[in-house]
Write an enzyme that holds these catalytic residues in place. Structure first.
Site: not given
Ligand code: 13P
Length: 253
Positions: A4-6, A93, A95, A164, A170, A209, A230
């Site tokens: 997931n590159w966000k 998600h 976010e 998640e 993050g 993470s 992420g």
């Molecule tokens: P990280 O791997 O950066 O913690 O993010 C996880 C995430 O939200 C994947 O969708």
């Protein structure tokens, strides 16, 4: 294994990444049971999908809007995403839930819309730090799952659920693998209760993470089928390394 590159990578950076990804995968094929998916921004879906198809890597949208076509300024439907080459959609998600005010109801609507469009939904569920402190983790997972499972008229054969925990996203603090495994088992049970027999086939990912350093530990757990990654997925070599770590454990089962 989902990257997931966000809100990262321009179109040029996205295509450069997948060019290298194709090279690495062609050089040394992925273990048979590993399915790899990248989720770029909407902008890069079409060019990325055109490049990765040849090596069997899938493309996910990071979200979608319900509906097909219409007067909805700024919206992108599953129909449009499928036509651009996406075959998966990340839905719910944290976010999106927290920063774009997506409610359980909206998440359920988007899961239905993804299925209607031919996209495999990757449904994200997970508790906040406060939920966890208050001992509400299981209740949150049940609520988020039930909103979706109860809304669908029939089992979704290819549903993917990502556990998640919000406090692990993050932060550099991944969930303890045993705890992630317990939550994955709880998710599988809930899916099976809603759709008898479907628990076994639902694929459950862990996200939060995940890094090259802890990927093998995450995958060693029996209920965890893969990962939604992420920041550690932004480096192509790292993403491939983590995918291979997952494959080793899949083969051992
Ligand atoms: P990280 O791997 O950066 O913690 O993010 C996880 C995430 O939200 C994947 O969708």
């Amino acid at each position: 294994m989902v990257a997931n590159w966000k809100m990262h990578k321009t179109v040029a950076q996205s295509t450069a990444y997948v060019r290298e990804l194709c090279r690495l995968v062609e050089q040394e094929p992925l273990p048979e049971r590993v399915e790899m998916v990248v989720a770029p921004t909407y902008l890069a879906i079409a060019p990325v999908a055109a490049r990765v198809r040849v090596v069997g890597v899938g493309v996910a949208a990071q979200s979608l809007d319900p509906g097909r076509e219409g007067a909805l300024t700024g919206a992108v439907s599953g129909y449009l995403l499928f036509a651009a080459g996406a075959r998966y959609a990340i839905v719910g998600h944290s976010e999106r839930r927290q920063q774009f005010q997506e409610t359980d109801l909206m998440v359920a609507e988007r899961v239905g819309a993804a299925l209607d469009a031919g996209l495999t939904p990757i449904l994200c569920v997970g508790e906040s730090a406060l939920n966890r402190e208050r001992g509400e983790t299981e209740a949150v997972l049940h609520r988020e799952l039930d909103a979706v499972l109860g809304d669908l008229p029939r089992p979704a054969p290819h549903l993917v659920v990502a556990y998640e925990p919000i406090w692990a996203i993050g932060t550099g603090v991944a969930a303890d693998p045993a705890e992630a495994n317990r939550m994955a088992a709880l998710i599988r049970r809930r899916v099976d209760e809603a759709w008898p027999g479907a628990g076994e086939s639902v694929r459950i990912l862990y996200g939060g993470s995940v890094t090259v350093a802890n990927a093998a530990a995450v995958f060693s757990e029996s209920e965890v089928d893969g990962a939604l990654i992420g920041s550690a997925s932004l480096q192509v070599q790292d993403f491939v390394t983590m995918a291979r770590a997952g494959g080793i454990h899949q083969e051992e089962r």
